[in-house]
Design a protein around this motif. Structure first.
Motif, mmCIF file in Angstrom:
data_model
loop_
_atom_site.group_PDB
_atom_site.id
_atom_site.type_symbol
_atom_site.label_atom_id
_atom_site.label_comp_id
_atom_site.label_asym_id
_atom_site.label_seq_id
_atom_site.Cartn_x
_atom_site.Cartn_y
_atom_site.Cartn_z
ATOM 1 N N ASN A 1 0.834 -1.210 0.000
ATOM 2 C CA ASN A 1 0.000 0.000 0.000
ATOM 3 C C ASN A 1 0.864 1.255 0.000
ATOM 4 O O ASN A 1 0.565 2.239 -0.683
ATOM 5 C CB ASN A 1 -0.905 0.036 1.240
ATOM 6 N N ALA A 2 1.942 1.197 0.787
ATOM 7 C CA ALA A 2 2.808 2.380 0.906
ATOM 8 C C ALA A 2 3.579 2.623 -0.384
ATOM 9 O O ALA A 2 3.918 3.767 -0.700
ATOM 10 C CB ALA A 2 3.769 2.201 2.081
ATOM 11 N N ILE B 1 -3.099 -1.902 -9.236
ATOM 12 C CA ILE B 1 -1.893 -2.529 -9.782
ATOM 13 C C ILE B 1 -1.982 -4.031 -9.537
ATOM 14 O O ILE B 1 -2.322 -4.453 -8.422
ATOM 15 C CB ILE B 1 -0.639 -1.967 -9.086
ATOM 16 N N THR B 2 -1.676 -4.824 -10.563
ATOM 17 C CA THR B 2 -1.532 -6.266 -10.344
ATOM 18 C C THR B 2 -0.047 -6.590 -10.307
ATOM 19 O O THR B 2 0.731 -6.088 -11.110
ATOM 20 C CB THR B 2 -2.210 -7.083 -11.458
ATOM 21 N N MET B 3 0.312 -7.435 -9.354
ATOM 22 C CA MET B 3 1.712 -7.861 -9.188
ATOM 23 C C MET B 3 1.763 -9.374 -9.038
ATOM 24 O O MET B 3 0.817 -9.968 -8.522
ATOM 25 C CB MET B 3 2.300 -7.279 -7.889
ATOM 26 N N THR C 1 -3.191 -4.282 -5.584
ATOM 27 C CA THR C 1 -3.157 -3.128 -4.691
ATOM 28 C C THR C 1 -3.834 -1.979 -5.426
ATOM 29 O O THR C 1 -3.590 -1.776 -6.622
ATOM 30 C CB THR C 1 -1.696 -2.764 -4.342
ATOM 31 N N GLY C 2 -4.674 -1.261 -4.734
ATOM 32 C CA GLY C 2 -5.358 -0.156 -5.393
ATOM 33 C C GLY C 2 -5.986 0.785 -4.389
ATOM 34 O O GLY C 2 -5.907 0.578 -3.171
ATOM 35 N N ILE D 1 -11.895 1.893 -4.150
ATOM 36 C CA ILE D 1 -12.189 0.894 -5.180
ATOM 37 C C ILE D 1 -12.063 -0.512 -4.588
ATOM 38 O O ILE D 1 -12.960 -1.348 -4.714
ATOM 39 C CB ILE D 1 -11.234 1.051 -6.386
ATOM 40 N N MET D 2 -10.941 -0.745 -3.917
ATOM 41 C CA MET D 2 -10.657 -2.087 -3.379
ATOM 42 C C MET D 2 -11.721 -2.529 -2.379
ATOM 43 O O MET D 2 -12.006 -3.717 -2.252
ATOM 44 C CB MET D 2 -9.290 -2.099 -2.698
ATOM 45 N N ASN D 3 -12.307 -1.572 -1.651
ATOM 46 C CA ASN D 3 -13.291 -1.936 -0.632
ATOM 47 C C ASN D 3 -14.694 -2.115 -1.202
ATOM 48 O O ASN D 3 -15.641 -2.384 -0.459
ATOM 49 C CB ASN D 3 -13.310 -0.880 0.480
#
Ligand code: PMP
Length: 435
Positions: A93-94, A263-265, A279-280, A284-286
């Motif tokens: 996230n950071a 972002i997809t990793m 991670t986003g 949106i993510m929630n």
């Protein structure tokens, strides 16, 4: 009979034919070297397809995994969560450059990360449509294949695929297809096929991996960001191949200064252990409801321990800077080779940081693809002890993906083998193609 030959025949009798492989059966690997079951040593310019960015069996990663194995190897995060997952989420996230507060979820493979990014974007927008790009690669699941912009070998015979997936053209300056033309193509898609207000997400690689190391021009990503903002579309950066320091920045998007929403990793994230992440932006993510995301193995504790160690190694060993230097040395050597007389089949050398590739053509004017020559270089390299990977929608690009931790002598050794392999392949090339 060699052990490899014996294993090849056992493989043929036991493993499904669609699982494509080459002749190297691994016995042992360390950093950028790999030994096969017959004791042959290889310099590894594949790194398990951009996975071992921190090298094979980095001691810090091995230690973290061994320590984790002393505690537990699996609980299922949904049943008994663990600190490592939370810590990794905090760290991702950071570092994710969305410009907002972020949230993370973990899964196992790249394709699964892509699937989840699309699920979340749909939940957030209440829309179904997704726009991917020609030449893209996003995985081998049904949705991954649908999003992938290359039929052979990924999509042929495997459809039908999920609906509401569209492809817009990706710029290719080398082949004379400009950013303006690509933007026109997107406008035509909106005019002819789908209302932009029905689109949940764009998904785009900052540097197309399987597609041939085609770099997304900055203006193209800036334009996608503007269109995404205009219509409320989620911009997903697929950093599965380009991410985790490979391009000289933690994420490939950072070169363009464009902020994605998600972002997809995967791959380089856990140094050889299966792990992927989305991670986003938190809002949106929630959007997905509790219980909507996850999986039995999602965020496996051993992989999570490896990933936390990988992030330490990237930091401690300054792997972004090192990627830039690895790439500089590769590019310098390749450019020197390409500028020599008789090397006209090398049409282009490109790619940021340590994500460098060269494109093989019949001649530099027509730029007709030379896939057979490409395959010959890969085979010559393998015979000389260098593992290379090809890629490209025209099957005529060789990509160099050594570990970012590769020793300088081993990098030089690999480049010397590469040069000899190119020379050998070109000297075999038919006279008509050698002009
Ligand atoms: N996206 C990109 C950009 C990739 O390069 C890949 C793998 N080559 C994937 C998605 C799929 O990852 P996986 O093979 O782990 O499912």
């Amino acid at each position: 009979m060699t052990v490899s030959a014996d294993l090849q025949s056992r493989q043929k009798a036991a493993v499904a034919g669609g699982v494509g492989t080459r002749g190297i059966f691994a016995h042992k690997a360390l950093n950028a070297e790999l030994w096969d079951v017959d004791g042959r040593r290889f310099v590894d310019f594949a790194a398990g397809i951009a996975v071992n960015n921190t090298g094979h069996r980095h001691p810090a990663v091995m230690r973290a995994v061994a320590e984790q194995a002393e505690h537990f190897t699996h609980t299922c995060f949904h049943v008994a969560p663990y600190e490592g997952y939370v810590r990794l989420a905090e760290r991702l996230n950071a570092m994710a450059p969305t410009g907002a507060e972020n949230r993370t979820m973990l899964v196992t493979t790249g394709a699964e990360a892509v699937e989840n990014a699309v699920k979340i974007a749909r939940a957030h927008t209440g829309r179904a449509g997704v726009i991917a790009f020609s030449g893209a690669f996003h995985g081998r699941t049904m949705l991954g294949m649908a999003l992938t912009g290359k039929v052979m070998p990924y999509k042929k015979n495997f459809g039908p695929f999920p609906a509401d997936i569209y492809h817009a053209p990706f710029p290719n300056p080398y082949l004379g297809f400009s950013t303006e033309e690509a933007i026109d193509g997107l406008e035509r898609l909106f005019a002819a096929d789908v209302d932009p207000e029905r689109i949940a997400a764009f998904i785009v690689e900052p540097v197309q991996g399987e597609g041939g190391f085609n770099v997304a021009p900055k203006e193209f990503l800036v334009h996608l960001r503007a269109v995404a903002d205009k219509y409320g579309i989620v911009l997903i950066a697929d950093e599965i191949q380009a991410g985790m320091a490979r391009t000289g920045r933690m994420f490939g998007f950072e070169h363009a200064g464009v902020k994605p929403d998600m972002i997809t990793m995967a791959k380089g994230l856990a140094g050889g252990f299966p792990l992927s992440a989305v991670t986003g932006k938190a809002e949106i993510m929630n959007a997905a409801h509790p219980g909507g995301l996850g999986g039995t193995y999602a965020g496996n504790p051993l992989s999570v321990a490896a990933a936390n160690a990988v992030l330490d190694v990237i930091d401690d060993e300054k792997l972004c800077e090192r990627a830039a230097e690895v790439g500089r040395r590769i590019t310098e050597r390749l450019s020197a080779i390409a500028s020599r007389q008789g090397m006209e089949h090398i049409g282009d050398v490109r790619g940021p940081g340590a994500m460098v590739a060269f494109e093989l053509v019949e001649d530099r004017q027509t730029k007709t693809a030379a896939p057979a020559l490409t395959a010959r270089i890969v085979a010559e390299a393998e015979a000389r002890g260098l593992i290379l990977l090809s890629c490209g929608t025209r099957f005529n690009v060789i990509r160099l993906l050594p570990p970012l931790t590769i020793e300088w002598e081993v990098l030089e050794e690999g480049l010397t083998i590469l040069e000899a392999s190119i020379e050998a392949a070109f000297s075999d090339a038919p006279a008509s193609a050698a002009a």
